[in-house]
Design an enzyme around this catalytic site. Structure first.
Site, short mmCIF file in Angstrom:
data_model
loop_
_atom_site.label_atom_id
_atom_site.label_comp_id
_atom_site.label_asym_id
_atom_site.label_seq_id
_atom_site.Cartn_x
_atom_site.Cartn_y
_atom_site.Cartn_z
N SER A 125 1.47 -0.87 0.34
CA SER A 125 -0.20 0.61 0.44
C SER A 125 0.69 1.32 -0.12
O SER A 125 2.28 1.29 0.53
CB SER A 125 -0.98 -0.37 1.60
OG SER A 125 -1.73 1.60 1.00
N TYR A 150 -2.28 -1.44 11.14
CA TYR A 150 -2.74 -2.13 9.51
C TYR A 150 -1.29 -1.64 8.38
O TYR A 150 -0.74 -2.05 8.05
CB TYR A 150 -3.71 -1.92 8.91
CG TYR A 150 -4.04 -1.64 7.71
CD1 TYR A 150 -4.03 -2.55 7.19
CD2 TYR A 150 -3.96 -0.36 6.65
CE1 TYR A 150 -3.88 -3.07 5.68
CE2 TYR A 150 -4.23 -0.98 5.24
CZ TYR A 150 -4.30 -2.19 4.58
OH TYR A 150 -3.94 -2.20 3.50
N LYS A 154 2.01 -3.33 6.82
CA LYS A 154 2.37 -3.77 5.08
C LYS A 154 4.14 -3.45 5.27
O LYS A 154 4.60 -4.27 4.96
CB LYS A 154 1.43 -2.58 4.37
CG LYS A 154 -0.10 -2.86 3.85
CD LYS A 154 -0.52 -4.39 3.43
CE LYS A 154 -1.12 -4.50 3.01
NZ LYS A 154 -2.10 -5.95 2.69
#
Ligand code: NAD
Ligand code: WQD
Length: 341
Positions: A125, A150, A154
């Protein structure tokens, strides 16, 4: 040529399954249906004429994951979408996010290595860049400290893959998505947010269709031309096509390094108000919205430098903002008319 798509009944995964099948790949989906539904497979079949195999289990279960790879010993590549993705929820439930997103990745890698499956495409992302110092942001930009658990999953996932590539017979491509929006032109697959959407476009379409009263625009006092934050929105079908190219690049042995990173964006930024205007113009719907205070954690502006992806992958996003918001609207309408039946 068999490809495993984890999270293949989800939003980006389902569009990627369609594009893989369009190119003649055989697809097996693994999904635990925590954020999607099994009947997506029916709709994929309606679009492509081919029904992908779906196995429903949780990829955090090591034994089931290993057993899956042992049974499907002809898999040539894995595209790993399965993860939790709600930024706000990850702040409330960090351990749930670390467990789900990291344990599933490690189980997949260990099972791949044990079964001599070499090629992994991973969903990363643009969140790894935070607020970049320079725009547009290229793959060479530094990784900033993650704003949320979150985002951290990644970053850590990319590191896990990078270290694994050094130690084992496995290769990785991390694709850093900017802001995926829109839906397949058939309106048979699209984004299915559970509960109140966090993301802009699902909130817009749900407001326009009458599920939400009003869209809140989070701040118009940012240092941007109209005061609202700028993002690089990318059509989910363009994004899906990049995955097919990436997995092919691996299978055909065309990688330049064993771990590669590519930005998937259009290279163009749009403000929140520009997205709203595009929606109103292309759909003819008047949107009820109001400006409210900023949302904590939002970056001011970010858009991709997609030059490296354009050159190395031979991929370029083709669909513009009007097509993105119109397809999202057509999907919303199709979804609600189906739910009335
Ligand atoms: P999604 O929630 O629609 O799809 C993810 C799928 O994975 C769901 O179908 C869910 O049921 C499944 N899943 C989750 N945990 C699982 C587990 N432990 N075992 C098996 N299945 C599991 O999300 P999406 O928008 O399609 O995102 C796909 C990937 O892309 C995610 O990794 C996400 O973090 C990443 N990503 C998404 C965006 C975005 O804005 N949508 C942006 C950047 C990166
Ligand atoms: C876009 C813009 C909001 C909702 C998130 C994740 C990121 C990535 C993509 C996974 C912002 C504004 C939004 C609303 C608004 N996902 N907005 N009213 O925050 O850029 O990125 O999704 O990796 O990691 O953080 O996307 O769609 O939430 O917001 O005004 O009701 O729309 O403030 O400027 P974001 P978004």
């Amino acid at each position: 040529m068999k490809i495993l798509v984890t999270g293949g009944t989800g939003y980006i995964g389902s569009h990627t399954v369609v594009e893989l099948q369009n190119k003649g790949f055989e697809v097996v989906i693994v999904d635990n249906l925590s954020n999607s539904s099994a009947d997506i497979v029916d709709n994929i079949e309606k679009i492509t004429g081919v029904r992908p195999l779906l196995e429903v289990f949780d990829l955090t279960d090591f034994d089931k994951t290993m057993d899956f790879f042992t049974r499907h010993n002809d898999i040539k590549g894995v595209i790993h979408f399965a993860a939790y993705k709600a930024v706000g929820e990850s702040v409330e439930k960090p351990l749930m996010y670390y467990r789900n997103n990291l344990v599933s990745l490690m189980n997949i890698l260990e099972s791949m290595i044990a079964n001599k499956v070499e090629n992994l495409v991973f969903s990363s992302s643009c969140t790894v860049y935070g607020q970049p110092d320079e725009l547009p942001v290229s793959e060479k930009a530094p990784i900033k400290k993650a704003e949320s658990p979150y985002g951290n999953t990644k970053q850590i996932s990319e590191e896990i893959i990078q270290d694994s590539v050094k130690a084992y017979d496995v290769k990785g491509i991390a694709l850093r998505y900017f802001n995926p929006i829109g839906a397949h032109e058939s309106a048979l697959i699209g984004e299915l947010p559970l509960g109140v959407p966090n993301n802009l476009v699902p909130f817009i379409t749900q407001t326009a269709i009458g599920i939400r009263d009003q869209l809140k625009v989070f701040g118009d006092d940012y240092p941007t031309p109209d005061g609202t934050p700028i993002r690089d929105y990318i059509h989910v079908v363009d994004l899906a096509k990049a995955h097919v190219i990436a997995v092919n690049r691996m299978i055909e042995g065309k990688m330049k390094k064993d771990f590669e990173v590519f930005n998937l964006g259009t290279g163009k930024g749009y403000s929140v108000l520009e997205v709203i205007n595009a929606f109103e113009k292309t759909t003819g719907q008047k949107l009820n919205y109001k400006i409210v205070e900023r949302r904590p954690g939002d970056v001011i502006e970010v858009w991709a430098d997609p030059t490296f992806s354009n050159q190395e992958l031979g991929w370029k996003a083709e669909k513009g903002i009007d097509e993105m918001v119109l397809s999202a609207w057509n999907w919303e309408k199709a979804l609600r008319s189906k739910n009335k039946d």
